[in-house]
Design an enzyme around this catalytic site. Structure first.
Site, PDB file in Angstrom:
ATOM      1  N   LYS B 116     -21.237  40.920   3.763  1.00 24.88           N
ATOM      2  CA  LYS B 116     -21.959  39.940   2.956  1.00 24.88           C
ATOM      3  C   LYS B 116     -22.417  38.722   3.758  1.00 24.88           C
ATOM      4  CE  LYS B 116     -21.199  42.739  -0.356  1.00 24.88           C
ATOM      5  NZ  LYS B 116     -22.239  43.715  -0.643  1.00 24.88           N
ATOM      6  N   ARG B 292     -27.497  51.121  -2.866  1.00 21.12           N
ATOM      7  CA  ARG B 292     -27.193  52.358  -3.587  1.00 21.12           C
ATOM      8  C   ARG B 292     -27.938  52.299  -4.929  1.00 21.12           C
ATOM      9  NH1 ARG B 292     -22.984  48.673  -4.945  1.00 21.12           N
ATOM     10  NH2 ARG B 292     -23.096  48.317  -7.167  1.00 21.12           N
TER      11      ARG B 292
END
Lengths: 149, 452
Positions: B116, B292
């Site tokens: 992140k 995803r």
């Protein structure tokens, strides 16, 4: 076995409220399994993997022994391809009728190019080989039947 | 196009992928744990392989078992769904080395956006607005205090390897900062095996707005508009909708362009989602990217008419995107409610068990994505999501009406579910007005407590 005989078997099961019936005759073995009422609706799930069998040819020697004692299944602890010998030229690790020790290697399951030796957890006599050499197996699939000592 | 695909997942998403494959004439292989033997995805796939015992680590997270299953069934590609191995770059690499296509972005993209902190920095360099905060891992108390005084409270401490709300701590002063720093590091270590944390400015009452990205392997990137996912409980989404009541066409254009810029900056291909925080002043900041397909993808499918799973498969097979940005038109309004096996009157504790009576809602405007059936037993090993109820209607007002009607028809007995809770959400003035932030559920639960 013909359709008429199978129908008779089903009638037999219903009359006697049986859930499972296994009959051997003339070298063929048939197993019929009925789902009890009130169980999961998805009872119609048929054995899906193309490589699992519901009909097995039983060798004549084992018929009496199976009837007498409860047999233990050696199950596949992984997914892969089942081999009976360490290499194509070698003889199989074990043969039907042979006495097996606990911890003895009974077959190989090949997974991702690695050969994994599978050991029997029980001591006893090998009664039946359930999978054909070179066939794929899934987790938990029965590979051998052993009559415990 | 592929002739056979293995679905490395379970539950409703496995079924969703099987549906797309069937319509593309692709044969399907399901993998299942012993606990999932009676699952619908096993029933509806062309072939099925048992890969391990119930616990995920032994089955759906068991890479050797899944790869082995792919090899013995001779598939050309693997679809990872969401969760489990979907954002596992290592798994994607193993697939590639076994000559099996991984239906998703490249392992490099997964790795890049999975960290992140690195993702933040990468997006910042690409020109996307990011929340003010640390530019690297925070190693010491002194560093944390320096950053705090520079960007001012309130702050949030986040795990670099994190997700799903774990390893996060909000602080309003120096004293809290120090203790929060240590607990966040400990939690991150326990949850992800990596204690790296970073600090961001905590946006007050933000909205969670995410943009759906679709990109082919030839450099074309299109966004399919936004989803508003502000209705969350402990950072878990419960209700999602598109379009967002908070966006006008000007803001949508601006955010959409940023989403595309971010995807292009990392040469992204396949589907992904850019998550932003939108503050009360209309300023937005990049938060993270999910590499995803997401749980809430049906919301976008309903308003754009594009089948995201089919697009994933086509892109992976080397096809070019069949549409351009100008082709994307919004049609009506869609809302999704995630129905979980949790007791909303008892701190949302999970309630596994057997479904004795099931009635799925139907009629106009209704779509239900689910793997449950009457007689199905919900096992304790996996997440508690039972179904996604998606409504697509002419406008938001009609969508809310249809959703309430559909929730009334949804019967799952004797399991305790979040259906009553969703009814509460849809009845609340705040939701109906469209004016809410990620604090919505917190406020709603507090309101019900004071009423009692």
């Amino acid at each position: 076995m013909n359709i008429k005989e199978i129908k008779e078997m089903i009638a037999l099961m219903n009359e006697n409220n049986l859930l499972e019936l296994e009959i051997e005759k003339e070298g063929m073995r048939i197993r019929l399994k009925k789902e009890s009422p009130g169980s999961d609706e998805s009872a119609k799930i048929v054995s899906v993997p193309q490589f699992s069998v519901t009909q097995e040819a039983a060798s004549p020697q084992t018929q009496k022994e199976e009837a007498a004692k409860k047999l233990i299944e050696v199950k596949a602890p992984m997914v892969g391809t089942f081999y009976r010998s360490p290499s194509p030229e070698s003889p199989p690790f074990v043969e039907v009728g042979q006495n097996i020790d606990a911890g003895q290697v009974v077959c190989i399951i090949e997974a991702m190019k690695l050969m994994n030796e599978i050991k029997s957890e029980v001591r006893g006599k090998l009664v039946e080989v359930l999978i054909e050499n070179g066939h794929p197996v899934e987790f938990g699939q029965a590979l051998f039947l052993i009559e415990p000592a | 196009m592929f002739s056979k695909i293995l679905i490395a997942n379970r539950g409703e998403i496995a079924l969703r992928i099987i549906r797309a494959c069937k319509e593309l004439n692709i044969r399907t292989v399901a993998v299942y744990s012993e606990a999932d033997r009676r699952s619908l995805h096993v029933r509806f796939a062309d072939e099925a392989v048992c890969i391990g015992s119930g616990p995920s680590a032994n089955s759906y997270l068991n890479i050797p078992s899944i790869i082995s299953a792919a090899e013995i069934t001779d598939v050309e590609a693997v679809h990872p769904g969401y969760g489990f191995l979907a954002e596992n770059a290592h798994f994607a690499e193993i697939c590639e080395s076994c000559q099996i296509k991984f239906i998703g972005p490249s392992p490099h993209s997964i790795r890049l956006m999975g960290d992140k902190m690195v993702a933040r920095e990468t997006m910042r360099k690409a020109g996307l607005p990011i929340t003010p905060g640390s530019t690297a891992m925070v190693k010491s108390k002194e560093e944390a205090l320096r950053i705090a005084h520079r960007i001012k409270y309130p702050l949030i401490i986040k795990a670099a390897a994190g997700g799903g709300g774990k390893g996060m701590r909000i602080c309003h002063n120096d004293v809290r900062l120090i203790s929060a720093l240590m607990t966040a590091q400990a939690e991150a270590e326990a949850s992800f095996g990596n204690s790296d944390v970073y600090i961001e400015k905590y946006i007050d009452e933000p909205r969670h707005i995410e943009f759906q990205i679709v990109a082919d392997k030839y450099g074309r990137v299109v966004h399919l508009r936004e989803r508003d996912c502000s209705i969350q409980r402990r950072h878990q989404k419960l209700v999602e909708e598109s379009p967002s009541p908070a966006l006008d066409s000007k803001l949508r254009k601006k955010m959409g362009e940023m989403a595309i810029r971010g995807a292009k900056a990392v040469n992204y291909h396949n589907v992904g989602t850019m998550e932003f925080l939108l503050d009360k002043k209309g300023e937005f900041y990049f938060m993270e990217m999910n590499t995803r397909v997401q749980v809430e993808h049906p919301v976008t499918e309903m308003v754009t008419g594009i089948d995201l799973i089919k697009e994933q498969i086509k892109i992976s097979a080397g096809e070019k995107l069949s549409f351009q940005q100008d082709d994307i038109k919004i049609n009506g309004h869609a809302i999704e409610c995630r129905i979980n096996a949790e007791d909303p009157n008892n701190h949302f504790i999970p309630c596994p068990g057997k479904i004795e009576t099931l009635n799925l809602p139907g009629g106009p405007n209704v779509r239900v994505d689910t793997h449950i059936y009457q007689g199905f037993t919900i096992s304790p090993y996996y997440d508690s999501m039972l179904a996604k109820l998606i409504i697509h209607a002419k406008n938001r007002k009609e969508a809310i009406k249809s959703m309430k009607r559909a929730l009334d028809e949804f019967i799952i007995e004797p399991i305790k579910t979040t259906i009553p809770f969703h009814k509460q959400v849809l009845d609340s003035q705040s939701f109906i007005s469209g004016r809410f932030s990620t604090h919505f559920i917190e406020n709603l639960l507090q309101e019900s407590e004071t009423e009692e």
